[in-house]
Design an enzyme around this catalytic site. Structure first.
Site, mmCIF file in Angstrom:
data_model
loop_
_atom_site.group_PDB
_atom_site.id
_atom_site.type_symbol
_atom_site.label_atom_id
_atom_site.label_comp_id
_atom_site.label_asym_id
_atom_site.label_seq_id
_atom_site.Cartn_x
_atom_site.Cartn_y
_atom_site.Cartn_z
ATOM 1 C CE LYS A 77 3.191 0.243 4.937
ATOM 2 N NZ LYS A 77 2.646 0.118 3.577
ATOM 3 C CD GLU A 135 -2.723 1.199 2.512
ATOM 4 O OE1 GLU A 135 -2.614 0.321 3.389
ATOM 5 O OE2 GLU A 135 -3.442 2.197 2.610
ATOM 6 N NE ARG A 153 4.202 -7.730 10.933
ATOM 7 C CZ ARG A 153 3.559 -6.992 10.028
ATOM 8 N NH1 ARG A 153 2.490 -7.464 9.422
ATOM 9 N NH2 ARG A 153 3.960 -5.786 9.740
HETATM 10 P P1 ATP Z 1 2.428 -1.744 8.362
HETATM 11 O O1 ATP Z 1 3.936 -1.688 8.285
HETATM 12 O O2 ATP Z 1 1.829 -0.468 8.782
HETATM 13 O O3 ATP Z 1 1.946 -2.938 9.124
HETATM 14 P P2 ATP Z 1 1.922 -3.247 6.007
HETATM 15 O O4 ATP Z 1 3.150 -3.950 6.357
HETATM 16 O O5 ATP Z 1 0.629 -3.959 6.085
HETATM 17 O O6 ATP Z 1 1.868 -1.934 6.882
HETATM 18 P P3 ATP Z 1 1.730 -3.239 3.142
HETATM 19 O O7 ATP Z 1 2.136 -2.200 2.179
HETATM 20 O O8 ATP Z 1 0.311 -3.636 3.149
HETATM 21 O O9 ATP Z 1 2.149 -2.658 4.545
HETATM 22 O O10 ATP Z 1 2.642 -4.521 2.972
HETATM 23 C C1 ATP Z 1 2.881 -5.100 1.713
HETATM 24 C C2 ATP Z 1 3.219 -6.544 1.867
HETATM 25 O O11 ATP Z 1 4.357 -6.712 2.694
HETATM 26 C C3 ATP Z 1 2.088 -7.313 2.512
HETATM 27 O O12 ATP Z 1 1.876 -8.481 1.751
HETATM 28 C C4 ATP Z 1 2.594 -7.640 3.874
HETATM 29 O O13 ATP Z 1 2.088 -8.867 4.293
HETATM 30 C C5 ATP Z 1 4.104 -7.665 3.696
HETATM 31 N N1 ATP Z 1 4.778 -7.299 4.939
HETATM 32 C C6 ATP Z 1 4.591 -6.187 5.657
HETATM 33 N N2 ATP Z 1 5.324 -6.189 6.790
HETATM 34 C C7 ATP Z 1 6.013 -7.355 6.785
HETATM 35 C C8 ATP Z 1 6.954 -7.962 7.688
HETATM 36 N N3 ATP Z 1 7.324 -7.369 8.824
HETATM 37 N N4 ATP Z 1 7.455 -9.168 7.359
HETATM 38 C C9 ATP Z 1 7.099 -9.761 6.209
HETATM 39 N N5 ATP Z 1 6.218 -9.253 5.328
HETATM 40 C C10 ATP Z 1 5.679 -8.060 5.597
HETATM 41 MG MG MG Z 2 -1.080 -4.003 4.816
#
Ligand code: ATP
Ligand code: MG
Length: 565
Positions: free
Chosen positions: A275, A39, A265
Site C-alpha cells: 500500500k 487498516e 501472502r
Molecule cells: P501493506 O500492503 O502495506 O503491507 P497490509 O497488507 O498489512 O498493508 P492491512 O490492511 O493490514 O494491509 O491488510 C488487511 C489484511 O489483508 C491482513 O489480514 C493482511 O494479512 C491481509 N493481506 C495483506 N496483504 C496480503 C497479501 N499480499 N496476500 C494475502 N493477504 C494479505
Molecule cells: Mg497490516
C-alpha cells in the site's frame, strides 16, 4: 471442503479449512467466526482479495460468519475515503458482512480499561524514553535488550501518568505505555512492546475524543477476542507476533480466546502489493489514481474489466499455503479470460483504421448482415451489422509487400470479411508522403455470409466496420505496470515502471452496439482482445480499456511445465 479450479481439477482442502473442519467436528467450536481486518490507510489490492476470499469463503462454506473490521488505530494515515472504498470493494467481490461491521475504534474505551488492568497488575508501565532511545534499548536479534530506567516505576505513578496522557497533558512522543514482559526475550516483539502512544490527531470516527491511541499489536488480538473470532487468519509476517497476542489474551480478562493461524501472502509477478508504494505512485501522478486500470487494486482491476468471479476463481486456484511463493500473473489473467470468454459479447472495433472502398458495390446501398454475439453462448443470439461501399479495416491487416507467412490482405489477394463477403484488393492509393490512405477493392456478390459457392477459401478472415455507421472512440491499451517480473530487484522500483504500460489511441472506430455497453461491462473486440467501457466515456464518444489481449500465456506455461516433469 474442496474448491474447483478453473481447470476442473478437484483440490484438497487447504490447511486452514482442515483446521476449521476439525474444530467443528471435535466440538471445540460450534460455529466458525472469521474476520477481514483492513487498516483504512489505502485501497485494497489483489493480495487482500486472497484474504477476503479465504475469510469470507470459510464462513460461507462452514455456515459461520465473517466480520469486516477496520483496524483504525492510526488516525494520521487513515481516511474516510479508504473506509468507503474498502466496503465497496468487499461487496463487489461478492461478500457480505451483514450486521457485522466493526472498528477497532469501537473498542477504544475497553482497550484503555485493559491497559489500566495491566498497569494495576504490574505488567505495564509509562516510559519517558524517546522513540530513538527505546529503539536503542531494544537490542538486536543476537543481543538482548536493556531495561528502561522507567521500568520500575510504581504502579500508582503509572496509573496517574497514563490517566494524564489520556487527558492530553503531554505533547506527542513524550511518553508511551509499554507492556512489562521480557527485555531479554529471543522474540523482539516481547521486549516490552509499546501499547499506547500520544497522538494529538483527529480520528475519522472518534474525532477528538482521544489523544492516545493503542498500537496495532495491542488492539488487534483483543478486538478478535471481543468479537468472538474463533480463527484469526493472517499472513506469515505475524507469526512472530503470535506469542505477544497470546500474552495479552492470557493476562487480560477477555471474553474469548481466539487462535491465530498464518498463511503465505500473495505475491504476483510484474506486480507490487504494498500500500505504501501504491500510495506513492498515486501521489506522484504516475498513474490515473488508485483505480487506474494498471493498478493491482481491486478498484483498478474492476475498472480494467476483470470480473469479480475471475478473482474468486483465482483465489481458489492458488489455494492457501504456509510457504511464500510468487504466483505468475499469467495465471490471474487466465482466470479473467476464462470468465470473459463465457460472458463477453463479440463486437467489431478498429483500433488503427484503414479505408477500404468496394468499387463494385452500389453507392448508397446498405445491407444488414447477421453477426453472432457469442459463439460460446448461443443464447446470446445474433445482431445486425450494416455493410456498405466504404469500410474500415485494421491497418495491420494489409501489407503492400507481404512476407511469406502474412496471409491477410495484400494487392491482388482475396480475404473474407467476417459475416460479409470475400473481397479482393485491386489498387493501393497513397498520399504525397507515400503513406497508404485507401484500398480499392472488389467484392464477390455470390459470397454473402462469407462462403463461396465454388468452395474458394481465403486464408484470412478480417473484422471491419461500415464507415458511415462507425462511432469514434478512444481506446486505452494496458500492459503490465512493470517491465520486469520481479519489480525492484534491481534496487529501484520506480525505475522498473514500464513506459509502455498505457497507450492511448484516439482515432479508433467501433460498431454502434459498443456505444450501448454499460461502463464496466465486458466486450470482446474480435481478434483484438477483451475491453470494457471506462467511466471517462461520454455520450457518443466511448472510452474503452483493454482488459487483456486474447492470447492466454498461462496455458502454454503449464504445458511447458508438464513437459519438464
Ligand atoms: P501493506 O500492503 O502495506 O503491507 P497490509 O497488507 O498489512 O498493508 P492491512 O490492511 O493490514 O494491509 O491488510 C488487511 C489484511 O489483508 C491482513 O489480514 C493482511 O494479512 C491481509 N493481506 C495483506 N496483504 C496480503 C497479501 N499480499 N496476500 C494475502 N493477504 C494479505
Ligand atoms: Mg497490516
Amino acid at each position: 471442503m474442496s474448491a474447483d479450479t478453473p481447470g476442473g481439477e478437484r483440490e484438497r482442502a487447504d490447511f486452514v479449512r482442515e483446521i476449521v473442519a476439525e474444530d467443528l467436528r471435535s466440538g471445540k467450536h460450534r460455529t466458525v467466526v472469521t474476520r477481514f481486518p483492513p487498516e483504512p490507510n489505502g485501497y485494497l489490492h489483489i493480495g487482500h482479495a486472497k484474504s477476503i476470499c479465504l475469510n469470507f469463503g470459510i464462513a460461507q462454506e462452514f455456515g459461520g460468519r465473517c466480520h469486516l473490521r477496520f483496524d483504525d488505530t492510526n488516525p494520521t494515515r487513515e481516511e474516510q475515503e479508504y473506509i468507503d472504498a474498502i466496503e465497496a470493494d468487499v461487496r463487489w467481490l461478492g461478500f457480505d458482512w451483514g450486521e457485522h461491521l466493526y472498528h477497532a475504534s469501537d473498542y477504544f474505551e475497553q482497550l484503555y480499561e485493559w491497559a489500566v488492568h495491566l498497569i494495576r497488575a504490574g505488567k505495564a508501565y509509562v516510559d519517558d524514553l524517546s522513540a530513538d532511545e527505546i529503539r536503542e534499548h531494544r537490542g538486536t536479534l543476537t543481543e538482548p535488550g536493556r531495561d528502561s530506567p522507567y521500568r520500575t516505576r510504581a504502579i500508582e505513578e503509572n496509573l496517574d501518568l497514563f490517566e494524564r496522557m489520556r487527558k492530553g497533558e503531554f505533547p506527542d512522543g513524550t511518553r508511551v505505555l509499554r507492556a512489562k514482559i521480557d527485555m531479554a526475550s529471543g522474540n523482539i516483539n516481547l521486549r516490552d512492546p509499546v501499547l499506547y502512544r500520544i497522538l494529538h490527531a483527529s480520528h475519522p470516527r472518534t474525532g477528538d475524543a482521544w489523544c492516545i491511541y493503542p498500537t496495532y499489536d495491542f488492539a488487534h488480538g483483543q478486538s478478535d477476542a471481543i468479537e468472538g473470532i474463533t480463527h484469526s487468519i493472517c499472513t506469515l509476517e505475524f507469526e512472530d507476533h503470535r506469542p505477544l497476542y497470546d500474552w495479552f489474551i492470557e493476562n487480560l480478562p477477555v471474553p474469548s480466546r481466539p487462535r491465530q493461524y498464518e498463511f503465505a501472502r500473495l505475491n504476483l509477478s510484474y506486480t507490487v502489493l504494498s500500500k505504501r508504494f501504491l500510495l506513492r505512485i498515486v501521489n506522484e501522478g504516475r498513474v490515473r489514481g488508485w483505480d487506474d486500470p494498471r493498478m493491482p487494486t481491486i478498484s483498478g482491476i474492476r475498472r480494467r474489466g476483470y470480473p469479480a468471479e475471475a478473482i474468486r476463481d483465482f483465489a481458489a486456484m492458488i489455494g492457501v499455503a504456509k510457504r511464500d511463493s510468487v504466483v505468475d500473473v499469467a495465471m490471474l489473467e487466465h482466470c479473467v479470460r476464462d470468465a470473459l470468454n463465457r460472458r463477453a459479447p463479440r463486437r467489431f472495433a478498429i483500433l488503427r483504421p484503414l479505408k477500404v472502398v468496394i468499387e463494385n458495390y452500389p453507392e448508397g446501398k446498405v445491407e444488414e448482415l447477421d453477426a453472432v454475439n457469442n459463439p460460446e453462448d448461443f443464447s446470446a443470439g445474433t445482431r445486425k451489422v450494416p455493410f456498405s461501399r466504404e469500410l474500415w479495416i485494421e491497418r495491420e491487416d494489409f501489407m503492400e509487400d507481404p512476407p511469406k507467412k502474412f496471409y491477410r490482405l495484400a494487392p491482388g489477394r482475396e480475404v473474407r470479411l467476417r459475416y460479409a463477403y470475400l473481397i479482393a484488393c485491386r489498387e493501393v492509393l497513397k498520399n504525397a508522403a507515400g503513406e497508404i490512405v485507401e484500398l480499392r477493392c472488389t467484392y464477390d456478390p455470390a459470397t454473402r455470409g462469407g462462403d463461396a459457392p465454388d468452395g474458394r477459401r481465403p486464408k484470412a478472415t478480417l473484422h471491419w466496420i461500415s464507415a458511415a455507421h462507425a462511432i469514434p472512440a478512444e481506446v486505452r491499451l494496458y500492459d503490465h505496470l512493470f517491465t520486469r517480473p520481479d519489480p525492484g530487484a534491481g534496487g529501484d522500483l520506480l525505475a522498473d515502471l514500464s513506459p509502455k504500460s498505457e497507450e492511448v489511441l484516439a482515432g479508433c472506430l467501433v460498431e454502434r452496439a459498443v456505444a450501448e455497453v454499460p461502463v464496466g461491462e465486458p466486450v470482446q473486440f474480435e481478434r483484438l482482445g477483451y475491453f470494457c467501457p471506462d467511466p471517462d466515456s461520454k455520450a457518443g464518444r466511448p472510452v474503452l480499456n483493454r482488459t487483456l489481449t486474447l492470447k492466454d500465456t498461462w496455458v502454454r506455461i503449464q504445458a511447458r511445465g508438464r513437459q519438464d516433469d
